[in-house]
Design a protein around this motif. Structure first.
Motif, PDB file in Angstrom:
ATOM      1  N   UNK A  47       0.830  -1.195   0.000  1.00 31.40           N
ATOM      2  CA  UNK A  47       0.000   0.000   0.000  1.00 31.40           C
ATOM      3  C   UNK A  47       0.859   1.237   0.000  1.00 31.40           C
ATOM      4  N   UNK A  48       0.274   2.322  -0.429  1.00 31.57           N
ATOM      5  CA  UNK A  48       0.983   3.592  -0.395  1.00 31.57           C
ATOM      6  C   UNK A  48       0.119   4.630   0.287  1.00 31.57           C
ATOM      7  N   UNK A  49       0.751   5.601   0.821  1.00 30.79           N
ATOM      8  CA  UNK A  49       0.022   6.708   1.420  1.00 30.79           C
ATOM      9  C   UNK A  49       0.278   7.931   0.564  1.00 30.79           C
ATOM     10  N   UNK A  50      -0.532   8.063  -0.481  1.00 34.42           N
ATOM     11  CA  UNK A  50      -0.397   9.200  -1.386  1.00 34.42           C
ATOM     12  C   UNK A  50      -1.069  10.406  -0.784  1.00 34.42           C
ATOM     13  N   UNK A  51      -0.330  11.479  -0.658  1.00 28.39           N
ATOM     14  CA  UNK A  51      -0.881  12.654   0.010  1.00 28.39           C
ATOM     15  C   UNK A  51      -1.428  13.639  -1.010  1.00 28.39           C
ATOM     16  N   UNK A  52      -2.754  13.818  -0.992  1.00 34.91           N
ATOM     17  CA  UNK A  52      -3.431  14.756  -1.850  1.00 34.91           C
ATOM     18  C   UNK A  52      -4.106  15.806  -0.966  1.00 34.91           C
ATOM     19  N   UNK A  53      -3.751  17.059  -1.122  1.00 37.09           N
ATOM     20  CA  UNK A  53      -4.292  18.113  -0.262  1.00 37.09           C
ATOM     21  C   UNK A  53      -5.605  18.631  -0.819  1.00 37.09           C
ATOM     22  N   UNK A  54      -6.637  18.666  -0.010  1.00 34.83           N
ATOM     23  CA  UNK A  54      -7.892  19.275  -0.424  1.00 34.83           C
ATOM     24  C   UNK A  54      -7.657  20.767  -0.625  1.00 34.83           C
ATOM     25  N   UNK A  55      -8.201  21.293  -1.676  1.00 39.45           N
ATOM     26  CA  UNK A  55      -7.934  22.680  -2.046  1.00 39.45           C
ATOM     27  C   UNK A  55      -8.246  23.664  -0.927  1.00 39.45           C
ATOM     28  N   UNK A  56      -9.326  23.416  -0.171  1.00 42.99           N
ATOM     29  CA  UNK A  56      -9.709  24.369   0.859  1.00 42.99           C
ATOM     30  C   UNK A  56      -9.579  23.788   2.270  1.00 42.99           C
TER      31      UNK A  56
ATOM     32  N   UNK B 241      -2.629  -3.153  -8.143  1.00 42.97           N
ATOM     33  CA  UNK B 241      -2.344  -3.179  -9.573  1.00 42.97           C
ATOM     34  C   UNK B 241      -3.599  -3.536 -10.364  1.00 42.97           C
ATOM     35  N   UNK B 242      -3.864  -2.800 -11.435  1.00 47.55           N
ATOM     36  CA  UNK B 242      -5.031  -3.075 -12.280  1.00 47.55           C
ATOM     37  C   UNK B 242      -4.866  -4.415 -12.991  1.00 47.55           C
ATOM     38  N   UNK B 243      -5.892  -5.245 -13.034  1.00 50.49           N
ATOM     39  CA  UNK B 243      -5.809  -6.549 -13.702  1.00 50.49           C
ATOM     40  C   UNK B 243      -5.806  -6.397 -15.225  1.00 50.49           C
ATOM     41  N   UNK B 244      -5.423  -7.455 -15.945  1.00 47.81           N
ATOM     42  CA  UNK B 244      -5.360  -7.412 -17.412  1.00 47.81           C
ATOM     43  C   UNK B 244      -6.668  -6.982 -18.071  1.00 47.81           C
TER      44      UNK B 244
ATOM     45  N   UNK C 137       2.709   0.902  -9.987  1.00 46.31           N
ATOM     46  CA  UNK C 137       3.892   0.185 -10.477  1.00 46.31           C
ATOM     47  C   UNK C 137       4.019   0.191 -11.996  1.00 46.31           C
ATOM     48  N   UNK C 138       3.196   0.949 -12.680  1.00 44.98           N
ATOM     49  CA  UNK C 138       3.337   1.103 -14.135  1.00 44.98           C
ATOM     50  C   UNK C 138       2.674   0.034 -14.974  1.00 44.98           C
ATOM     51  N   UNK C 139       1.867  -0.822 -14.359  1.00 49.67           N
ATOM     52  CA  UNK C 139       1.246  -1.931 -15.084  1.00 49.67           C
ATOM     53  C   UNK C 139       0.420  -1.454 -16.278  1.00 49.67           C
ATOM     54  N   UNK C 140      -0.441  -0.475 -16.068  1.00 47.26           N
ATOM     55  CA  UNK C 140      -1.309   0.015 -17.141  1.00 47.26           C
ATOM     56  C   UNK C 140      -0.492   0.737 -18.211  1.00 47.26           C
ATOM     57  N   UNK C 141       0.468   1.559 -17.805  1.00 47.98           N
ATOM     58  CA  UNK C 141       1.301   2.288 -18.764  1.00 47.98           C
ATOM     59  C   UNK C 141       2.012   1.343 -19.719  1.00 47.98           C
TER      60      UNK C 141
ATOM     61  N   UNK D 277     -12.633  -7.206 -14.086  1.00 46.37           N
ATOM     62  CA  UNK D 277     -12.256  -7.817 -12.812  1.00 46.37           C
ATOM     63  C   UNK D 277     -11.946  -6.745 -11.775  1.00 46.37           C
ATOM     64  N   UNK D 278     -12.219  -7.071 -10.532  1.00 51.40           N
ATOM     65  CA  UNK D 278     -11.962  -6.151  -9.424  1.00 51.40           C
ATOM     66  C   UNK D 278     -10.571  -6.406  -8.860  1.00 51.40           C
ATOM     67  N   UNK D 279      -9.738  -5.371  -8.820  1.00 54.72           N
ATOM     68  CA  UNK D 279      -8.382  -5.509  -8.302  1.00 54.72           C
ATOM     69  C   UNK D 279      -8.354  -5.647  -6.792  1.00 54.72           C
ATOM     70  N   UNK D 280      -9.396  -5.163  -6.135  1.00 52.71           N
ATOM     71  CA  UNK D 280      -9.421  -5.137  -4.667  1.00 52.71           C
ATOM     72  C   UNK D 280     -10.026  -6.412  -4.089  1.00 52.71           C
ATOM     73  N   UNK D 281     -11.151  -6.845  -4.654  1.00 57.13           N
ATOM     74  CA  UNK D 281     -11.848  -8.018  -4.154  1.00 57.13           C
ATOM     75  C   UNK D 281     -11.658  -9.187  -5.116  1.00 57.13           C
ATOM     76  N   UNK D 282     -10.852 -10.140  -4.741  1.00 51.97           N
ATOM     77  CA  UNK D 282     -10.545 -11.271  -5.600  1.00 51.97           C
ATOM     78  C   UNK D 282     -11.805 -12.040  -5.977  1.00 51.97           C
TER      79      UNK D 282
END
Length: 215
Positions: free
Chosen positions: A25-34, A45-48, A76-80, A198-203
């Motif tokens: 997991x990652x903790x991506x920090x996105x600041x709310x504008x206000x 990772x997104x499935x095929x 991890x660049x899977x989709x790219x 397919x759902x990447x989160x729920x197998x």
């Protein structure tokens, strides 16, 4: 409830379940504008089937030398790599705040053929500070180039912020694809197509890719 627990609830899983499956997991920090809040976005990772849905719905939009494909929260660049491998004229740009995931994406890029890797850029950047008109040194695109297709696998709270900032400024005709979570209808986003994948989160479960066209 902690911010991390709240995010897992938003995805419909618990932190313990994620750890038991060995998910990074990652903790991506996105600041709310206000509000100035911090949003945590776990990585899956997104499935095929997601890449197949992208290619089937927007492949013709990306089939020229000027086509630009953006992955917001590229992980991890899977989709790219999948898109760049299938569409030989497409330039792909991934944005992610997590340094470890960006390093993994760059390593995976280095393992593919040169004619694919040369068309992929990985940028470590906070989406709250990101602009489609700004480029890092070494980007494989020209300054000011507009995206043809934008893909995102982000939770609703992140999508809500982006829908009112960088996404609203995209050029008419740009295609947006959102995996698992739709863009907020309250901001005027109505999908033109919904694809079951397919759902990447729920197998074993299924979810959707939502397609939008900027108008």
């Amino acid at each position: 409830m902690s911010e991390f627990a709240a995010m897992n609830a938003e995805l419909g899983i618990s932190k313990l379940q994620a750890l038991m499956r060995g998910k990074k997991t990652r903790e991506g920090e996105y600041s709310r504008a206000k509000a100035g809040a911090t949003i945590l976005c776990p990585h899956y990772a997104s499935p095929p089937s997601v890449i197949e849905a992208i290619l089937s719905r927007v492949g013709n939009k990306l089939d020229d030398a000027d086509a630009l494909f953006y992955d917001l929260g590229c992980g991890d660049g899977t989709v790219l790599i999948g898109v760049a491998s299938a569409l030989h004229n497409t330039t792909c740009i991934g944005i992610d705040v997590d340094a470890t995931l960006c390093a993994t994406a760059r390593r995976k890029r280095s393992e593919v053929e040169t004619n694919i890797s040369d068309r992929i850029t990985i940028r470590q950047e906070d989406l709250a500070q990101f602009s489609f008109s700004s480029n890092d040194e070494g980007d494989c695109i020209k300054n000011g180039a507009s995206p043809s297709v934008v893909f995102a696998f982000l939770v609703p709270s992140c999508l809500k912020i982006l829908s009112g900032t960088i996404l609203k400024d995209l050029e008419k005709g740009t295609i947006l694809l959102s995996y698992k979570f739709p863009l907020p209808e309250v901001d005027g986003w109505i999908p033109t197509d919904i694809v079951t994948v397919d759902d990447a989160v729920k197998k074993g479960a299924m979810t959707s890719v939502f397609k939008y066209v900027v108008c």
